[in-house]
Write a protein that holds these residues in place. Structure first.
Motif, PDB file in Angstrom:
ATOM      1  N   GLY A 202       0.666  -1.095  -0.046  1.00 33.53           N
ATOM      2  CA  GLY A 202       0.022   0.054  -0.080  1.00 33.53           C
ATOM      3  C   GLY A 202       0.868   1.287  -0.187  1.00 33.53           C
ATOM      4  O   GLY A 202       2.035   1.201  -0.026  1.00 33.53           O
ATOM      5  N   ASP A 203       0.481   2.449   0.160  1.00 35.66           N
ATOM      6  CA  ASP A 203       0.893   3.710   0.049  1.00 35.66           C
ATOM      7  C   ASP A 203       1.724   3.910   1.181  1.00 35.66           C
ATOM      8  O   ASP A 203       2.740   4.753   1.025  1.00 35.66           O
ATOM      9  N   ASP A 204       1.577   3.018   2.369  1.00 35.80           N
ATOM     10  CA  ASP A 204       2.401   3.163   3.636  1.00 35.80           C
ATOM     11  C   ASP A 204       3.541   2.203   3.420  1.00 35.80           C
ATOM     12  O   ASP A 204       4.352   2.222   4.543  1.00 35.80           O
ATOM     13  N   GLY A 205       3.626   1.577   2.127  1.00 33.33           N
ATOM     14  CA  GLY A 205       5.038   0.679   2.139  1.00 33.33           C
ATOM     15  C   GLY A 205       4.764  -0.527   2.842  1.00 33.33           C
ATOM     16  O   GLY A 205       5.523  -1.488   2.643  1.00 33.33           O
ATOM     17  N   VAL A 206       3.576  -0.893   3.466  1.00 34.17           N
ATOM     18  CA  VAL A 206       3.361  -2.293   3.838  1.00 34.17           C
ATOM     19  C   VAL A 206       2.731  -3.136   3.051  1.00 34.17           C
ATOM     20  O   VAL A 206       1.758  -2.956   2.366  1.00 34.17           O
TER      21      VAL A 206
END
Length: 324
Positions: A202-206
């Protein structure tokens, strides 16, 4: 088997089929690749000519892979056991842990998708009203999951929830000190000889523990072979056999009647027990232990209400008449 496959394709009974591979007792019986429109996490890839080296979204079959990784980490004492309370492992949310209704949640409730929280994924995956998409858009995905309204006691009922898998992915990453794809690489993929894969984030890198994995079908088949062989690969144990037995024991019923263990579906087909990972669009990993059979299917019927028809037809009409 090849003739039956060709006839089913000509008759239009396998719409959207991209690839199918079947192996019995480790020997490849069938390998077929087609062509068609494909997407990766909703992004169009156009018309793709599929082949042995073509990566494909496996969507929610990713959940079943995450369950395997949880068992590996549990054997090493790196993640909490299923009976343990869940909220203490999310210390950044003490207000949620203080809620007596949420304090009842255990790791097993996440493993069996029975958190008792409001969660809707029966909407298109391009809609922010879909809970998994809303989770990906949220500033804190774990708060988004854990603060959903409580609708029933945990453990009461199976309710499809990608958020449950995200919680498990967080426990694996936190306990191992590795991002989920890195832990998968070291403990599962490299030992299986899987070198080409992607794990979307996702956009949070997770990395998405619920739906982000992209594999070539031959490697999806390898994962099924590992399950069929009780976690052994070329004489080496990769996943503890006792975890596989626990993982594949039915605990709840899905809304259509299948059993559900720890992120694997458990059914009977033509009189044979079947364990399955299932993903949006017709992605399937079938393991039928009494037939020593593993089948991997990829397809492009994303969000279609009858996406289940193509992989089931492959199994029922093409493969089982030969080996069942």
């Amino acid at each position: 088997m090849r003739d039956r496959l060709d006839e089913a394709l000509r008759a239009g009974r396998l719409d959207g089929l991209h690839a199918v591979l079947a192996a019995r007792d480790g020997r490849l019986l069938l390998e077929h690749y087609g062509s068609g429109e494909d997407h990766s996490w909703g992004n169009s890839l156009g018309i793709v000519e599929f082949g042995p080296e073509t990566l494909h979204d496996i969507r929610s079959v990713t959940k079943s892979v995450t369950a395997l990784l949880y068992g590996i980490a549990l054997a090493d004492g790196l993640v909490p056991a299923p009976p343990e309370p869940l909220l203490p492992h999310f210390p950044h949310h003490p207000d949620l842990a203080a809620d007596p209704l949420r304090a009842r949640l255990t790791v097993e409730h996440a493993l069996t998708m029975s958190l008792g929280l409001e969660w809707r994924e029966d909407l298109p995956y391009d809609s922010p009203a879909n809970a998994e998409i809303a989770m990906e858009l949220a500033p804190d995905r774990y708060r988004y999951i854990l603060e959903r309204p409580v609708v029933e006691a945990p453990g009461t009922r199976w309710s499809y929830c990608g958020g449950a898998t995200a919680l498990l992915g967080h426990l694996i990453a936190g306990g191992t000190g590795q991002a989920l794809p890195d832990y998968a690489r070291d403990t599962l993929f490299e030992p299986l000889g899987i070198t080409r894969y992607e794990w979307l984030a996702g956009d949070d890198g997770v990395a998405s523990a619920a739906s982000g994995l992209r594999l070539v079908p031959r490697d999806l088949l390898r994962i099924g072979e590992l399950v069929r062989c009780d976690g052994m690969w070329r004489g080496q144990p990769l996943v503890p056999a006792d975890w596989l037995r626990t993982m594949l024991r039915p605990r709840l019923r899905t809304e259509w009647g299948a059993g559900y263990g720890y992120h694997w579906y458990l059914e009977s087909v033509a009189g044979h027990d079947l364990a399955a990972g299932m993903g949006n669009g017709g992605q399937r990993l079938y393991v039928l232990p009494d037939l020593d059979l593993v089948v991997a299917v990829t397809a492009g019927n994303y969000d279609h209400p009858e996406q289940w028809r193509t992989p089931l037809a492959v199994l029922d009409q093409v493969i089982l008449p030969e080996v069942g």
